[in-house]
Structures are given as C-alpha cells and as structure tokens.
Design a protein around this motif. Structure first.
Motif, mmCIF file in Angstrom:
data_model
loop_
_atom_site.group_PDB
_atom_site.id
_atom_site.type_symbol
_atom_site.label_atom_id
_atom_site.label_comp_id
_atom_site.label_asym_id
_atom_site.label_seq_id
_atom_site.Cartn_x
_atom_site.Cartn_y
_atom_site.Cartn_z
ATOM 1 N N SER A 141 1.638 6.843 -6.690
ATOM 2 C CA SER A 141 0.576 7.777 -7.062
ATOM 3 C C SER A 141 1.005 9.214 -6.775
ATOM 4 O O SER A 141 0.696 10.122 -7.553
ATOM 5 C CB SER A 141 -0.738 7.443 -6.349
ATOM 6 O OG SER A 141 -0.635 7.666 -4.957
ATOM 7 N N ASP A 142 1.734 9.425 -5.679
ATOM 8 C CA ASP A 142 2.251 10.765 -5.387
ATOM 9 C C ASP A 142 3.214 11.223 -6.473
ATOM 10 O O ASP A 142 3.165 12.376 -6.920
ATOM 11 C CB ASP A 142 2.948 10.788 -4.018
ATOM 12 C CG ASP A 142 1.975 10.717 -2.853
ATOM 13 O OD1 ASP A 142 0.756 10.920 -3.081
ATOM 14 O OD2 ASP A 142 2.426 10.450 -1.723
ATOM 15 N N GLU A 143 4.097 10.326 -6.907
ATOM 16 C CA GLU A 143 5.053 10.657 -7.967
ATOM 17 C C GLU A 143 4.311 10.984 -9.263
ATOM 18 O O GLU A 143 4.649 11.940 -9.960
ATOM 19 C CB GLU A 143 6.019 9.493 -8.203
ATOM 20 C CG GLU A 143 7.021 9.289 -7.090
ATOM 21 C CD GLU A 143 7.832 8.013 -7.267
ATOM 22 O OE1 GLU A 143 7.887 7.488 -8.402
ATOM 23 O OE2 GLU A 143 8.399 7.543 -6.273
ATOM 24 N N PHE A 144 3.311 10.184 -9.581
ATOM 25 C CA PHE A 144 2.543 10.407 -10.800
ATOM 26 C C PHE A 144 1.833 11.762 -10.766
ATOM 27 O O PHE A 144 1.887 12.534 -11.725
ATOM 28 C CB PHE A 144 1.515 9.290 -11.003
ATOM 29 C CG PHE A 144 0.554 9.554 -12.121
ATOM 30 C CD1 PHE A 144 0.957 9.429 -13.439
ATOM 31 C CD2 PHE A 144 -0.752 9.951 -11.856
ATOM 32 C CE1 PHE A 144 0.080 9.688 -14.480
ATOM 33 C CE2 PHE A 144 -1.626 10.212 -12.892
ATOM 34 C CZ PHE A 144 -1.213 10.078 -14.201
ATOM 35 N N LEU B 60 0.827 -1.198 0.000
ATOM 36 C CA LEU B 60 0.000 0.000 0.000
ATOM 37 C C LEU B 60 0.866 1.255 0.000
ATOM 38 O O LEU B 60 0.607 2.197 -0.754
ATOM 39 C CB LEU B 60 -0.935 -0.002 1.216
ATOM 40 C CG LEU B 60 -1.848 1.207 1.379
ATOM 41 C CD1 LEU B 60 -2.771 1.365 0.184
ATOM 42 C CD2 LEU B 60 -2.642 1.100 2.665
ATOM 43 N N ASN B 61 1.904 1.266 0.808
ATOM 44 C CA ASN B 61 2.803 2.424 0.860
ATOM 45 C C ASN B 61 3.518 2.640 -0.469
ATOM 46 O O ASN B 61 3.706 3.778 -0.907
ATOM 47 C CB ASN B 61 3.808 2.282 2.005
ATOM 48 C CG ASN B 61 3.152 2.492 3.355
ATOM 49 O OD1 ASN B 61 2.159 3.193 3.472
ATOM 50 N ND2 ASN B 61 3.701 1.859 4.380
ATOM 51 N N LYS B 62 3.908 1.541 -1.133
ATOM 52 C CA LYS B 62 4.544 1.660 -2.447
ATOM 53 C C LYS B 62 3.578 2.260 -3.461
ATOM 54 O O LYS B 62 3.940 3.114 -4.254
ATOM 55 C CB LYS B 62 5.038 0.299 -2.943
ATOM 56 C CG LYS B 62 6.287 -0.194 -2.256
ATOM 57 C CD LYS B 62 6.698 -1.551 -2.798
ATOM 58 C CE LYS B 62 7.907 -2.099 -2.068
ATOM 59 N NZ LYS B 62 8.273 -3.448 -2.545
ATOM 60 N N LEU B 63 2.336 1.786 -3.435
ATOM 61 C CA LEU B 63 1.325 2.311 -4.360
ATOM 62 C C LEU B 63 1.046 3.790 -4.097
ATOM 63 O O LEU B 63 0.895 4.575 -5.035
ATOM 64 C CB LEU B 63 0.037 1.502 -4.255
ATOM 65 C CG LEU B 63 0.088 0.085 -4.808
ATOM 66 C CD1 LEU B 63 -1.196 -0.675 -4.459
ATOM 67 C CD2 LEU B 63 0.303 0.097 -6.303
#
Length: 78
Positions: A60-63, A53-56
C-alpha cells in the motif's frame, strides 16, 4: 389451495412483524451490539498474520507513493 393460502398469510405475518422490528430503534441497537465481539490482545496477536500484514502495508505504501508521483506529473503537465 387452502394450505397455500395459510402459508402465504403466515409469511405475510412474519414479514410484517420483521418490518415492524426494523423500525424499532431498540431492536436496531440490539442487533448492532450483538454483532460486536471483543477480542483480547492475545487473541488479536494470534489471529493476525504479522508477516502478511507487513507485506500488505508495504504494497500500500508503494501504491500510494506511485500514485502521488503520477499526480505530481499530472499537475506539472497542466
């Protein structure tokens, strides 16, 4: 052929009954709430892969950050 006709009538009756059920507000509400499954916090903790979840979330933050930069660049060009 008589059995086939009997089967068709049976299917038509079932379809008609189902369509009448779809129109029923109470039936729709019953189907909606029957799909809900309350989870306790312990169950949710067990089911959620926190590392994934943290990776996702990081992806999403990077995107979104990248997208925001592209939008700013687009606005600057025009």
């Amino acid at each position: 052929m008589n059995n086939k006709q009997s089967d068709k009538n049976s299917s038509a009756d079932n379809v008609d009954e189902y369509l009448q059920t779809l129109g029923s507000e109470d039936a729709r509400e019953l189907r909606y709430y029957s799909q809900e499954q309350p989870f306790s916090s312990d169950e949710m903790t067990r089911l959620i892969n926190e590392e994934r979840l943290n990776k996702l979330l990081a992806q999403s933050d990077e995107f979104l950050s990248s997208l925001n930069g592209e939008i700013k660049d687009f606005d600057d060009e025009y």
